[in-house]
Design a protein around this motif. Structure first.
Motif: not given
Length: 303
Positions: A200-206, A208-213
């Motif tokens: 997810a981090r490689i895909d750019g999730a950071r 609130f987006r990381m938290l929600r998804s």
């Protein structure tokens, strides 16, 4: 002359082990029967009787249940107070515990000590916690003293004001139980699969987006467990309003369990108290069933 076969020997050994096992568990079974099964069965029977503490018992059928719904002036307010408390307490407790666990799951110094600090109220006796809060919330208590000395503001009498009393009960209860759910969520967050997080981090999730998804869906089984257990606890709240406000002012904070306690031990109406207890049991079962039915839409289990 008979010859003992290996099969017969194994059968005798199994029976001997069964008797030994029964001997070991018999004290626990006796305690279960005496302190759980018998009281439960007796409460079912009592619910169909006019059952004073002393005096003649009279069979009334469903009369106690009808009386609760149609004649008791305190039953509906107590039920409403219970739902209000649960509606405030459950989301606050679960959300704050999860945010606290997220904060302590990051690489900060002393997070182990902080977890212990937040968990202390859980293992501290409830009565002691309530009495400390009661002293702080008094007009001459800590909160009012600080507010008056620092800001020059006189706070209301929180425990005597119907608009504030329930909020204070909820605040105290959230503080009391915050560490339990925090520990559950901390364990769940530490077990999240690292490959998924890294992907997810490689895909750019950071943020609130990381938290929600990612974080919340992966931790959803623990969130579901905490929500169910917290709801069951909230529907049975008793000690906090009993000691903090006495159910008052008036009956503004009297929950259903305090109503049951008053009917059984204050007014000596054991049959009415038993009927109310079984109504509460049915409500808790119904709410839990709804929670389990709704979990299919938001709880994600790893297969």
């Amino acid at each position: 002359m008979s010859i003992a076969t290996p099969k017969a020997g194994r059968g005798a050994l199994a029976r001997s082990e069964s008797r030994q096992a029964l001997g070991f568990v018999s004290p626990a079974l006796a305690g279960l029967a005496l302190f759980t099964i018998v009281p439960v069965v007796l409460s079912i029977v009592m619910g169909f009787y006019n059952w004073p503490t002393f005096g003649e018992k009279t069979f009334v059928g469903f009369g106690n249940y009808v009386k609760l719904f149609t004649e008791s002036p305190d039953f509906w307010p107590a039920l409403r107070n219970t739902f209000v408390f649960a509606a405030l307490y459950v989301p606050l407790s679960v959300a704050l515990s999860f945010m606290l666990a997220l904060s302590l799951n990051s690489r900060i110094k002393g997070r182990g000590a902080l977890r212990v600090l937040f968990f202390i109220p859980v293992v501290t006796p409830m009565v002691a916690n309530v009495l400390v809060w009661k002293m702080m919330l008094q007009p001459q208590g800590l909160f009012n003293g600080l507010s008056h000395s620092v800001f020059g503001v006189q706070l209301p009498n929180f425990l005597a004001d119907p608009q504030w009393a329930m909020i204070m009960v909820v605040m105290m209860s959230v503080w009391q139980g915050l560490g339990y759910n925090m520990l559950i969520f901390s364990a769940a967050l530490e077990q999240l699969p690292e490959p998924i997080i890294e992907a997810a981090r490689i895909d750019g999730a950071r943020g609130f987006r990381m938290l929600r998804s990612i974080t919340v869906p992966l931790a959803s089984p623990s969130i579901f467990f905490a929500s169910v257990m917290t709801m069951i606890t909230a529907m049975q709240v008793f000690v906090q309003p009993q000691l903090l406000t006495g159910g008052g002012p008036g009956n503004a904070t009297q929950p259903i369990v305090q109503f049951i306690y008053n009917q059984g031990f204050k007014f000596q109406e054991l049959g009415l108290a038993a009927a109310a207890a079984w109504i509460l049991f049915a409500i808790i079962i119904a709410i839990t069933a709804v929670q389990f039915g709704a979990q299919k839409k938001w709880v994600h289990y790893e297969h």
